[in-house]
Design a protein around this motif. Structure first.
Motif, PDB file in Angstrom:
ATOM      1  N   ASP A   1       0.909  -1.267   0.141  1.00 42.94           N
ATOM      2  CA  ASP A   1      -0.006  -0.013   0.101  1.00 42.94           C
ATOM      3  C   ASP A   1       0.797   1.353  -0.032  1.00 42.94           C
ATOM      4  O   ASP A   1       1.985   1.245   0.845  1.00 42.94           O
ATOM      5  N   THR A   2       0.353   2.207  -0.934  1.00 43.85           N
ATOM      6  CA  THR A   2       1.085   3.637  -0.661  1.00 43.85           C
ATOM      7  C   THR A   2       0.603   4.201   0.059  1.00 43.85           C
ATOM      8  O   THR A   2      -0.764   4.758   0.114  1.00 43.85           O
ATOM      9  N   LEU A   3       0.898   4.793   1.205  1.00 44.96           N
ATOM     10  CA  LEU A   3       0.405   5.670   2.323  1.00 44.96           C
ATOM     11  C   LEU A   3       0.581   7.152   1.809  1.00 44.96           C
ATOM     12  O   LEU A   3      -0.195   7.741   2.324  1.00 44.96           O
ATOM     13  N   ALA A   4       1.672   7.484   1.379  1.00 46.82           N
ATOM     14  CA  ALA A   4       1.713   8.989   0.807  1.00 46.82           C
ATOM     15  C   ALA A   4       2.765   9.198  -0.315  1.00 46.82           C
ATOM     16  O   ALA A   4       3.340   8.139  -0.463  1.00 46.82           O
ATOM     17  N   ARG A   5       2.469  10.079  -0.953  1.00 47.79           N
ATOM     18  CA  ARG A   5       3.359  10.525  -2.224  1.00 47.79           C
ATOM     19  C   ARG A   5       3.393  11.822  -2.412  1.00 47.79           C
ATOM     20  O   ARG A   5       2.582  12.639  -2.001  1.00 47.79           O
ATOM     21  N   THR A   6       4.692  12.216  -2.702  1.00 48.41           N
ATOM     22  CA  THR A   6       4.855  13.758  -3.073  1.00 48.41           C
ATOM     23  C   THR A   6       5.907  13.932  -4.141  1.00 48.41           C
ATOM     24  O   THR A   6       6.695  12.748  -4.419  1.00 48.41           O
ATOM     25  N   VAL A   7       5.564  14.906  -5.095  1.00 52.04           N
ATOM     26  CA  VAL A   7       6.617  15.043  -6.129  1.00 52.04           C
ATOM     27  C   VAL A   7       7.044  16.498  -5.856  1.00 52.04           C
ATOM     28  O   VAL A   7       6.475  17.503  -5.514  1.00 52.04           O
ATOM     29  N   ALA A   8       8.542  16.392  -5.836  1.00 52.69           N
ATOM     30  CA  ALA A   8       9.258  17.808  -5.654  1.00 52.69           C
ATOM     31  C   ALA A   8       9.949  18.003  -7.123  1.00 52.69           C
ATOM     32  O   ALA A   8      10.983  17.544  -7.609  1.00 52.69           O
ATOM     33  N   GLN A   9       9.503  19.474  -7.474  1.00 49.60           N
ATOM     34  CA  GLN A   9      10.293  19.978  -8.792  1.00 49.60           C
ATOM     35  C   GLN A   9      11.393  20.824  -8.023  1.00 49.60           C
ATOM     36  O   GLN A   9      11.199  21.622  -7.190  1.00 49.60           O
ATOM     37  N   ILE A  10      12.670  20.746  -8.457  1.00 54.05           N
ATOM     38  CA  ILE A  10      13.871  21.193  -7.801  1.00 54.05           C
ATOM     39  C   ILE A  10      14.688  21.846  -9.049  1.00 54.05           C
ATOM     40  O   ILE A  10      14.682  21.480 -10.195  1.00 54.05           O
ATOM     41  N   THR A  11      15.367  23.041  -8.682  1.00 51.12           N
ATOM     42  CA  THR A  11      16.221  23.460  -9.713  1.00 51.12           C
ATOM     43  C   THR A  11      17.576  22.650  -9.922  1.00 51.12           C
ATOM     44  O   THR A  11      18.085  22.343  -8.896  1.00 51.12           O
TER      45      THR A  11
END
Length: 296
Positions: free
Chosen positions: A75-85
């Motif tokens: 199970d995926t409990l959480a996900r985030t996508v971070a755009q960085i320079t």
């Protein structure tokens, strides 16, 4: 130890309390905080042709996106996508996930600008057995390894160990990442025979490869332990997308070895065959070493 290039520092994940079995709202008062320290491995690239070194490749500064997952079992409990320079060295992301044990953190790093060339398209790191507690801060280190492309290459990683003069039982792990089923693997583990000697090589998982043959040979570094893994029945080793330890090498330390000295541990002379016995390239991660500790 020149093992890695630290590119991304101080990634903070705020992990907030949530109910595991219901849709109850999260309780931000009981946040658990996990700081991820991310490190990109360095590696040496070898083609499928025997003994041919292509190039030394280092962790790129072109990474522009990170996908961060917190998992429990499947199970995926959480996900985030971070755009960085590209070239940036720190950023922060916030996730809300249920507290509990056996959390698995997966970080995938991508170059959306096309600066990362084959045979590497992305980087991936996994840290398992993470416990998330409310009101408890901790740091979790995650090493990101190149993700091998199917039909082109595998990743082999040599670990590190230390031991005092005159002792034995010091285990050095060998780890594999592969997008292909394999029919056989052979490689050399190089070391300084004036300091250490291999006692045995042990399979560390119940793998499809039921045979591990070894032989000590001469090498440019001094000596090498040549290792060959395969299945007598012809069974294939299935793809291993997560870093999977396949061998531990037990080393003894020479009684005359001087405390504080060390020998690099490197891999070379690869033969890796896929399920059709096609030869694959190897991305050999650098940084393994054996350090002579102070005696008793």
């Amino acid at each position: 130890m020149s093992k890695t290039k630290r590119l991304l520092l101080a990634l903070a994940l705020s992990l907030a309390l949530a109910a595991c079995q219901s849709q109850a709202p999260t309780n931000p008062v009981n946040d658990g905080r996990v700081s991820l320290a991310l490190t990109f491995a360095q590696w040496q690239e070898y083609s499928g042709e025997e003994g041919q070194t292509l190039a030394r490749v280092r962790a790129p500064a072109a990474i522009s996106r990170l996908d961060i997952f917190v998992l429990f079992d499947q199970d995926t409990l959480a996900r985030t996508v971070a755009q960085i320079t590209p070239g940036s060295n720190e950023f922060a992301a916030v996730l809300q996930v249920p507290i509990g044990e056996e959390r698995r953190i997966v970080v995938e790093a991508w170059d959306d600008q096309g600066g990362v060339a084959p045979p590497v398209r992305a980087f991936r790191g996994v840290q398992a057995h993470v416990e998330v507690q409310p009101n408890v801060a901790r740091e979790v280190a995650v090493t990101l390894y190149p993700v091998p492309l199917a039909g082109q290459s595998v990743v082999l990683i040599v670990g590190s160990a230390q031991g005092a003069p005159g002792t034995s039982g010091h285990l050095v792990p060998i780890t594999l990442i592969s997008a292909d089923s394999l029919s056989g693997i052979q490689f050399d583990l190089n070391y300084d025979a004036r300091l250490i000697s291999p006692v045995a090589a042990l399979r560390t998982r119940p793998l499809a490869f039921d045979t591990l043959a070894t032989n000590v040979i001469s090498s440019q570094q001094g000596q090498a332990l040549r290792m060959l893994m395969f299945a007598v029945s012809g069974e294939r080793l299935p793809a291993l997308f997560d870093p999977t330890e396949i061998i531990k090498v037990d080393f003894s330390v020479d009684i005359e070895a001087e405390a504080g000295t060390q020998t690099p541990l490197t891999l070379s002379n690869f033969t890796v065959l896929d399920q059709n016995r096609k030869r694959l390239g190897v991305l050999a991660v650098e940084g393994g070493s054996f350090e002579i500790a102070g005696g008793q």
